[in-house]
Design a protein around this motif. Structure first.
Motif, PDB file in Angstrom:
ATOM      1  N   ALA A 123      27.413   5.203  -7.562  1.00 44.71           N
ATOM      2  CA  ALA A 123      27.043   3.909  -7.141  1.00 44.71           C
ATOM      3  C   ALA A 123      27.740   3.796  -5.712  1.00 44.71           C
ATOM      4  CB  ALA A 123      27.693   3.046  -8.092  1.00 44.71           C
ATOM      5  N   VAL A 124      26.759   3.315  -4.858  1.00 42.04           N
ATOM      6  CA  VAL A 124      27.346   2.883  -3.252  1.00 42.04           C
ATOM      7  C   VAL A 124      27.032   1.493  -3.146  1.00 42.04           C
ATOM      8  CG1 VAL A 124      26.615   3.413  -0.873  1.00 42.04           C
ATOM      9  CG2 VAL A 124      26.490   5.241  -2.657  1.00 42.04           C
ATOM     10  N   ARG A 125      28.245   0.971  -2.578  1.00 43.99           N
ATOM     11  CA  ARG A 125      28.270  -0.543  -2.306  1.00 43.99           C
ATOM     12  C   ARG A 125      28.035  -0.566  -0.912  1.00 43.99           C
ATOM     13  NH1 ARG A 125      33.306  -4.644  -3.527  1.00 43.99           N
ATOM     14  NH2 ARG A 125      32.221  -6.406  -2.979  1.00 43.99           N
ATOM     15  N   THR A 140      26.126  -0.935 -12.906  1.00 42.13           N
ATOM     16  CA  THR A 140      26.979  -0.111 -13.517  1.00 42.13           C
ATOM     17  C   THR A 140      28.258  -0.993 -13.581  1.00 42.13           C
ATOM     18  OG1 THR A 140      28.084   0.688 -11.214  1.00 42.13           O
ATOM     19  CG2 THR A 140      26.192   1.933 -12.149  1.00 42.13           C
ATOM     20  N   THR A 141      29.160  -0.646 -14.206  1.00 44.81           N
ATOM     21  CA  THR A 141      30.773  -1.260 -14.155  1.00 44.81           C
ATOM     22  C   THR A 141      31.471  -1.201 -12.716  1.00 44.81           C
ATOM     23  OG1 THR A 141      31.824   0.703 -14.935  1.00 44.81           O
ATOM     24  CG2 THR A 141      30.983  -0.988 -16.692  1.00 44.81           C
ATOM     25  N   ALA A 142      30.878  -0.597 -11.600  1.00 42.40           N
ATOM     26  CA  ALA A 142      31.637  -0.841 -10.450  1.00 42.40           C
ATOM     27  C   ALA A 142      31.526  -2.045  -9.824  1.00 42.40           C
ATOM     28  CB  ALA A 142      30.799   0.455  -9.416  1.00 42.40           C
ATOM     29  N   GLY A 143      30.532  -2.635 -10.069  1.00 40.29           N
ATOM     30  CA  GLY A 143      30.310  -4.301  -9.454  1.00 40.29           C
ATOM     31  C   GLY A 143      28.993  -4.479  -9.588  1.00 40.29           C
ATOM     32  N   ASN A 144      28.665  -5.652  -8.877  1.00 40.62           N
ATOM     33  CA  ASN A 144      27.186  -6.247  -8.890  1.00 40.62           C
ATOM     34  C   ASN A 144      26.222  -5.382  -8.294  1.00 40.62           C
ATOM     35  OD1 ASN A 144      28.055  -8.512 -10.483  1.00 40.62           O
ATOM     36  ND2 ASN A 144      28.810  -9.626  -8.505  1.00 40.62           N
ATOM     37  N   SER A 145      25.155  -5.268  -8.734  1.00 41.60           N
ATOM     38  CA  SER A 145      24.033  -4.475  -8.020  1.00 41.60           C
ATOM     39  C   SER A 145      23.397  -5.487  -7.160  1.00 41.60           C
ATOM     40  CB  SER A 145      22.862  -4.028  -9.097  1.00 41.60           C
ATOM     41  OG  SER A 145      23.531  -3.037  -9.854  1.00 41.60           O
ATOM     42  N   PHE A 146      22.572  -5.070  -6.344  1.00 40.24           N
ATOM     43  CA  PHE A 146      21.646  -6.146  -5.470  1.00 40.24           C
ATOM     44  C   PHE A 146      20.699  -6.421  -6.508  1.00 40.24           C
ATOM     45  CE2 PHE A 146      22.999  -3.703  -1.745  1.00 40.24           C
ATOM     46  CZ  PHE A 146      23.366  -4.774  -0.836  1.00 40.24           C
ATOM     47  N   PRO A 147      19.980  -7.460  -6.372  1.00 40.63           N
ATOM     48  CA  PRO A 147      18.660  -8.203  -7.014  1.00 40.63           C
ATOM     49  C   PRO A 147      17.735  -7.073  -6.607  1.00 40.63           C
ATOM     50  CG  PRO A 147      19.398  -9.750  -5.355  1.00 40.63           C
ATOM     51  CD  PRO A 147      20.617  -8.659  -5.540  1.00 40.63           C
ATOM     52  N   ASP A 148      16.591  -7.092  -7.398  1.00 38.72           N
ATOM     53  CA  ASP A 148      15.340  -6.337  -6.908  1.00 38.72           C
ATOM     54  C   ASP A 148      14.921  -6.642  -5.645  1.00 38.72           C
ATOM     55  OD1 ASP A 148      15.059  -5.284  -9.532  1.00 38.72           O
ATOM     56  OD2 ASP A 148      13.730  -6.597 -10.228  1.00 38.72           O
ATOM     57  N   THR A 149      15.328  -7.857  -5.061  1.00 33.72           N
ATOM     58  CA  THR A 149      14.774  -8.428  -3.784  1.00 33.72           C
ATOM     59  C   THR A 149      15.612  -9.161  -3.079  1.00 33.72           C
ATOM     60  OG1 THR A 149      12.309  -8.494  -4.487  1.00 33.72           O
ATOM     61  CG2 THR A 149      13.027  -9.847  -2.372  1.00 33.72           C
TER      62      THR A 149
END
Length: 152
Positions: A61-63, A99-108
Motif C-alpha cells: 500500500a502506498v499513501r 488495507t489496515t494501513a489506513g484509508n484508501s482513496f474513494p473510487d473518485t
C-alpha cells in the motif's frame, strides 16, 4: 505522442517518501502536487471477506497526498492513475483495495483548486517481487507527465 517517445518522467526521487512532484493533466488548468507519504509492505487486507493475497502474492500500500495547484477542478480515480514497477521491470496497476494501513482513496476524488486529499493505493504483486518504484499520472494514468518515486 511520437512513436518511440514515452511520457516525461518527472521527479525521480531517490528516497521516495516525502518527495513532492508537480504534475500536469491533459486538460487546461489541471495540475496536482503529488507527494509519496508512506509505503506499507506487506499490507494486510482490511476486510477479511474481501480479496486477499494468496500464498504466491502480497499486497503493498502506498499513501499519496494530492493537492490541486491548478485552476480546474480535479476529478479522477487515483488507483488506476498509480503503477508500481518491480526490479524485473514488471508493472502493476493500482487497486482500490482497503488495507489496515489506513484509508484508501474513494473510487473518485474531486478537489477544487487549493483542495487536498490523502489516501492509500494498493498493489498486488508476487511474494518474491522487489518493489523498485511507484508512478502517478493524472487522467487515470494517461497524462503525459508521470511522477516517479524510487522505493528503498
Amino acid at each position: 505522442m511520437l512513436a518511440g517517445f514515452g511520457p516525461a518522467l518527472l521527479g525521480a526521487a531517490p528516497g521516495g517518501s516525502g518527495e513532492t512532484v508537480s504534475l500536469a493533466g491533459s486538460g487546461p488548468g489541471q495540475r496536482l502536487d503529488v507527494t509519496l507519504v508512506q509505503v506499507v509492505d506487506p499490507a494486510t487486507p482490511a476486510d477479511p471477506q474481501g480479496p486477499a493475497p494468496d500464498a504466491s502474492t502480497r499486497l503493498l500500500a502506498v499513501r499519496f497526498r494530492l493537492e490541486n495547484t491548478g485552476t480546474a477542478v480535479y476529478k479522477d480515480s487515483p488507483a488506476p492513475a498509480a503503477h508500481l514497477l518491480d526490479t524485473a521491470g514488471k508493472r502493476f496497476s493500482g487497486l482500490n483495495s482497503p488495507t489496515t494501513a489506513g484509508n484508501s482513496f474513494p473510487d473518485t476524488v474531486t478537489l477544487s483548486p487549493g483542495g487536498s486529499a490523502e489516501g492509500f493505493v494498493t498493489f498486488r504483486l508476487p511474494q518474491d517481487a522487489t518493489a523498485a518504484a511507484v508512478q502517478f499520472a493524472l487522467n487515470g494514468g494517461l497524462a503525459d507527465d508521470v511522477g516517479q518515486w524510487s522505493l528503498p
